[in-house]
Enzyme design. Structure first.
Site, PDB file in Angstrom:
ATOM      1  N   ARG A 125       0.799  -1.227   0.000  1.00 46.94           N
ATOM      2  CA  ARG A 125       0.000   0.000   0.000  1.00 46.94           C
ATOM      3  C   ARG A 125       0.835   1.283   0.000  1.00 46.94           C
ATOM      4  NH1 ARG A 125      -3.770  -1.113   4.897  1.00 46.94           N
ATOM      5  NH2 ARG A 125      -2.387  -2.886   5.244  1.00 46.94           N
ATOM      6  N   TYR A 175      29.322  35.952  -4.074  1.00 43.94           N
ATOM      7  CA  TYR A 175      29.726  34.553  -3.970  1.00 43.94           C
ATOM      8  C   TYR A 175      31.144  34.495  -3.422  1.00 43.94           C
ATOM      9  CZ  TYR A 175      31.461  29.938  -4.866  1.00 43.94           C
ATOM     10  OH  TYR A 175      32.035  28.712  -4.682  1.00 43.94           O
TER      11      TYR A 175
HETATM   12 CA    CA Z   1       0.111  -4.152   9.270  1.00 35.77          CA
END
Ligand code: CA
Ligand code: UD1
Length: 454
Positions: free
Chosen positions: A15, A364
């Protein structure tokens, strides 16, 4: 009690929809598994076994120096099967604690009573009461209130699904008994898996008591299965860190907009405005003020320093009473001494700036050593790179660099030297003299602007 810990981390984490193994996703800037290993270490386990499968190689590589034992679970046949893979390396007289690699916020204090229960000969199960128990294994009780088993959601009757007391997955038992029980597991259930949770019923039928310990904080036992839960747990982790900082005397203008991805050591009366991101090892002195939208990564900042909005400071050392920003970028290997000023749109890299020097606008500065009380005018650039190699610029104390100067390195500007604005300095500039390189100014008397043809 000799404690062996088994961390289950072989699952795919489908998932997450990710190419990265789930336990390598980060929380507070560190992999989920790193947090779990930290808690395991805090329990002073004799040995820590991490069961890996999906993405095993990258997990192992990310934790090459973790000092844990890796256990390969070729096929993910269930949590019981995963535990069984680790058991051959664990002695019978140990207590085994099972943890999950995707439950990062678990604390030592919560797990200690679980291990203590197992040391007394019980099986300890960490439970929680949830308003919505969907997806979790439910805790079953005998009529006398003692635990009789755990039923997985997919195997549960509708009555059992109504139970709100759930299994967090953390379980402790004596190794000898656990070995017998996991070896005897079968997979005749709705998911065709070897469930670790079935160990509970086996303990009961062996006459071993099972004690549930209810977690006091839900956030601590929440697993991470998708990116929404990852974000939720990140916030809850950051809230804890923010509270810890505030308790130690740091003012956070908005604790909900504070991110510490590492460690912060701060003196008294530090104020941190919104959207600060602190990474790695950050040390702030006393009375430091950090403006909004500032990123600090591995920095040491002295006392009474002001960092104004939108600065990025990385691998740098900043002295007392310095003033930086807004919109400054301080890159690695930079040391700014006391009372230095670095203003807007200034980038500094691998440079030392001594006390009292100012670089206030649009410059710079790379590979440079700048002395004390130097003034670097707006738009000054150290040309440190010839296309092949980097060269140093050295500027002495009390030098004054006029605006829009290019210092073509390697080059040295002596103490007290003045460089006229707009110069391109390609050779060393002597101390205490004015040096400039500039085409002479001309005025064309009577010159007329062209006019548009009709
Ligand atoms: Ca789980
Ligand atoms: C498990 C518990 C459930 C509990 C829930 C809490 C079982 C059977 N169920 O369910 O009671 O409420 O956790 O979150 O134990 N893993 C492996 N190898 C495997 C299977 C899993 O290492 O073969 C690891 C996973 O990477 C994960 C952990 O074990 O870190 C839990 O696995 P998961 O599939 O998420 O278990 P759940 O079904 O959520």
């Amino acid at each position: 009690m000799k404690l062996s810990i088994i961390i289950l981390a072989a699952g795919q984490g489908t998932r997450m929809c990710s190419g990265l193994p789930k336990v390598l996703h980060t929380l507070g800037g560190r992999p989920l598994l790193a947090h779990v290993i930290d808690s395991a270490r805090a329990l002073e386990a004799t040995d820590i076994h991490v069961v890996i499968g999906h993405g095993a190689e990258s997990v192992r590589e990310s934790f090459a120096d973790a000092g844990v034992q890796w256990v390969m679970q070729e096929q993910q046949l269930g949590t019981g099967h995963a535990v069984a893979q680790a058991m051959p390396d664990i002695a019978d007289d140990h207590v085994v604690l099972v943890m999950y690699g995707d439950v990062p916020l678990i604390r030592k204090d919560t797990l200690e009573p679980l291990c203590a229960t197992a040391a007394q000969g019980f099986v300890g199960v960490l439970t929680a009461e949830l308003d919505d128990p969907t997806g979790y294994g439910r805790i079953l009780h005998h009529a006398d209130g003692s635990i009789s088993g755990i039923v997985e959601e997919k195997d549960a009757s509708s009555h059992e699904r109504g139970i709100r007391e759930i299994n967090t997955g953390f379980l402790a038992a004596s190794a000898g008994a656990l070995r017998r029980w996991v070896d005897a597991l079968d997979n005749s259930n709705a998911q065709g898996e070897f469930y670790l949770t079935d160990v509970v019923a086996r303990a009961v039928s062996d006459g071993v008591g099972v004690r549930g310990i209810c977690a006091s904080s839900i956030a601590e036992v929440m697993g991470i299965n998708d990116r929404m839960q990852l974000a939720t747990q990140e916030r809850s982790y950051q809230r804890c860190q923010a509270e810890a900082c505030m308790r130690r005397g740091v003012t956070l203008i908005d604790p909900e907009r504070f991110d510490l991805r590492g460690t912060l050591a701060a003196g008294q009366d530090v104020i941190i405005d919104v959207n600060a991101v602190l990474e790695g090892d950050v040390r702030l002195g006393e009375r430091v003020s950090i403006g909004p939208n500032v990123v600090l990564r591995n920095v040491r900042i002295g006392d009474d320093v002001t960092v104004l909005a939108n600065c990025v400071i990385e691998d740098a050392d900043i002295g007392n009473a310095a003033r930086i920003g807004p919109f400054a970028r301080i890159r690695p290997e930079t040391r700014l001494a006391d009372n230095t000023h670095v203003g807007n749109f200034v980038e500094i890299k691998k440079s030392d700036v001594a006390a009292g020097s100012k670089i206030n606008h649009l410059s710079y500065i790379g590979d440079s050593s700048i002395g004390r009380n130097v003034n670097i005018g707006a738009g000054t650039i150290t040309c440190n790179y010839d296309g092949a190699n980097k060269h140093r610029t050295v500027i002495g104390d009390n030098a004054f660099i006029g605006s829009d100067t290019q210092l073509v390195a390697p080059v040295t500007v002596g103490d007290g030297a003045t460089i006229g604005a707009g110069s391109t300095i390609t050779q060393d500039a002597p101390a205490a003299e004015l040096t400039l390189s500039r085409s002479e100014q001309q005025t064309r008397k009577g010159w007329k602007r062209p006019v548009k043809k009709k």
